[in-house]
Design a protein around this motif. Structure first.
Motif, PDB file in Angstrom:
ATOM      1  N   GLY A 112     -60.158  -4.351   7.861  1.00  0.00           N
ATOM      2  CA  GLY A 112     -59.590  -4.582   6.535  1.00  0.00           C
ATOM      3  C   GLY A 112     -58.772  -3.439   5.957  1.00  0.00           C
ATOM      4  O   GLY A 112     -58.240  -3.563   4.869  1.00  0.00           O
ATOM      5  N   ILE A 113     -58.619  -2.324   6.665  1.00  0.00           N
ATOM      6  CA  ILE A 113     -57.832  -1.189   6.167  1.00  0.00           C
ATOM      7  C   ILE A 113     -56.380  -1.363   6.617  1.00  0.00           C
ATOM      8  O   ILE A 113     -56.087  -1.534   7.793  1.00  0.00           O
ATOM      9  N   ARG A 114     -55.452  -1.303   5.662  1.00  0.00           N
ATOM     10  CA  ARG A 114     -54.025  -1.415   5.985  1.00  0.00           C
ATOM     11  C   ARG A 114     -53.534  -0.086   6.560  1.00  0.00           C
ATOM     12  O   ARG A 114     -53.920   0.978   6.085  1.00  0.00           O
ATOM     13  N   PHE A 115     -52.653  -0.175   7.563  1.00  0.00           N
ATOM     14  CA  PHE A 115     -52.107   1.049   8.143  1.00  0.00           C
ATOM     15  C   PHE A 115     -50.733   0.789   8.742  1.00  0.00           C
ATOM     16  O   PHE A 115     -50.355  -0.345   9.002  1.00  0.00           O
ATOM     17  N   LYS A 116     -49.995   1.870   8.911  1.00  0.00           N
ATOM     18  CA  LYS A 116     -48.736   1.821   9.646  1.00  0.00           C
ATOM     19  C   LYS A 116     -48.666   3.054  10.536  1.00  0.00           C
ATOM     20  O   LYS A 116     -49.335   4.053  10.285  1.00  0.00           O
ATOM     21  N   VAL A 117     -47.873   2.955  11.596  1.00  0.00           N
ATOM     22  CA  VAL A 117     -47.820   4.014  12.604  1.00  0.00           C
ATOM     23  C   VAL A 117     -46.400   4.542  12.729  1.00  0.00           C
ATOM     24  O   VAL A 117     -45.444   3.769  12.806  1.00  0.00           O
ATOM     25  N   GLU A 118     -46.274   5.870  12.741  1.00  0.00           N
ATOM     26  CA  GLU A 118     -45.006   6.539  13.014  1.00  0.00           C
ATOM     27  C   GLU A 118     -45.134   7.241  14.356  1.00  0.00           C
ATOM     28  O   GLU A 118     -46.237   7.621  14.762  1.00  0.00           O
ATOM     29  N   LEU A 119     -44.025   7.440  15.023  1.00  0.00           N
ATOM     30  CA  LEU A 119     -44.009   8.044  16.353  1.00  0.00           C
ATOM     31  C   LEU A 119     -43.252   9.367  16.308  1.00  0.00           C
ATOM     32  O   LEU A 119     -42.027   9.378  16.402  1.00  0.00           O
ATOM     33  N   PRO A 120     -43.943  10.498  16.171  1.00  0.00           N
ATOM     34  CA  PRO A 120     -43.245  11.788  16.087  1.00  0.00           C
ATOM     35  C   PRO A 120     -42.407  12.119  17.315  1.00  0.00           C
ATOM     36  O   PRO A 120     -41.416  12.822  17.215  1.00  0.00           O
ATOM     37  N   GLU A 121     -42.801  11.612  18.477  1.00  0.00           N
ATOM     38  CA  GLU A 121     -42.078  11.930  19.711  1.00  0.00           C
ATOM     39  C   GLU A 121     -41.151  10.803  20.153  1.00  0.00           C
ATOM     40  O   GLU A 121     -40.592  10.851  21.240  1.00  0.00           O
ATOM     41  N   GLY A 122     -41.007   9.765  19.343  1.00  0.00           N
ATOM     42  CA  GLY A 122     -40.071   8.690  19.636  1.00  0.00           C
ATOM     43  C   GLY A 122     -40.618   7.538  20.451  1.00  0.00           C
ATOM     44  O   GLY A 122     -40.086   6.452  20.409  1.00  0.00           O
ATOM     45  N   ALA A 123     -41.674   7.749  21.213  1.00  0.00           N
ATOM     46  CA  ALA A 123     -42.265   6.671  22.007  1.00  0.00           C
ATOM     47  C   ALA A 123     -43.731   7.001  22.265  1.00  0.00           C
ATOM     48  O   ALA A 123     -44.129   8.160  22.247  1.00  0.00           O
ATOM     49  N   ALA A 124     -44.512   5.971  22.487  1.00  0.00           N
ATOM     50  CA  ALA A 124     -45.938   6.172  22.760  1.00  0.00           C
ATOM     51  C   ALA A 124     -46.485   4.967  23.507  1.00  0.00           C
ATOM     52  O   ALA A 124     -45.925   3.871  23.441  1.00  0.00           O
ATOM     53  N   ARG A 125     -47.570   5.207  24.213  1.00  0.00           N
ATOM     54  CA  ARG A 125     -48.296   4.108  24.838  1.00  0.00           C
ATOM     55  C   ARG A 125     -49.760   4.485  24.907  1.00  0.00           C
ATOM     56  O   ARG A 125     -50.130   5.653  24.830  1.00  0.00           O
ATOM     57  N   GLY A 126     -50.602   3.458  25.021  1.00  0.00           N
ATOM     58  CA  GLY A 126     -52.032   3.709  25.066  1.00  0.00           C
ATOM     59  C   GLY A 126     -52.819   2.417  25.023  1.00  0.00           C
ATOM     60  O   GLY A 126     -52.325   1.351  25.415  1.00  0.00           O
TER      61      GLY A 126
END
Length: 137
Positions: free
Chosen positions: A59-73
């Motif tokens: 129930g917690i709202r969130f957004k994600v930024e990518l400091p290095e331009g790309a990510a995976r996991g």
């Protein structure tokens, strides 16, 4: 039934600029494999690097930024009982945790009134709704 879990692989090449997400089904355990994640929640901001994990409660709202331009996991969506922190103790070699092993979001507030999209997952079905303000307000 609220039991079990689902495991996902993610790959991202752009941030969630005007979009936020929350999961009404379960809590999320996010494990970056490559690239750092800058997660902004209602509770504050958190930088998560590879070899670290982040837990986003149900129930917690969130957004994600990518400091290095790309990510995976990987993401584990837990439908059952909530994750619990391990007992703290002085003996790390026996599996007890130390306070230095955990970080919490840094309090942060954003007062922006632009158009955002809130994506919610309710019983495994994504639903979208417009918002007139930032998800972290």
């Amino acid at each position: 039934m609220q039991s079990g879990c689902a495991i996902y692989v993610y790959a991202a090449n752009r941030p969630m600029e005007q979009r936020a997400f929350y999961d009404a089904d379960g809590e999320l355990l996010i494990v970056p494999q490559q690239g750092r994640l800058f997660i902004t929640t209602e509770l504050g901001r958190l930088l998560v690097e590879p070899l670290e994990m982040a837990v986003i409660p149900r129930g917690i709202r969130f957004k994600v930024e990518l400091p290095e331009g790309a990510a995976r996991g990987y993401v584990c969506e837990n439908f059952g009982a909530a994750f619990r922190l391990p007992d703290l103790g002085p003996i790390v070699s026996n599996g007890l945790a130390c306070e230095r092993d955990f970080s919490t979001p840094h309090a942060w507030y954003e007062d922006r009134e632009d158009r955002h999209e809130l994506v919610c997952e309710v019983p495994r079905t994504p639903v979208s709704a417009p918002m007139a303000h930032s998800p972290s307000t």
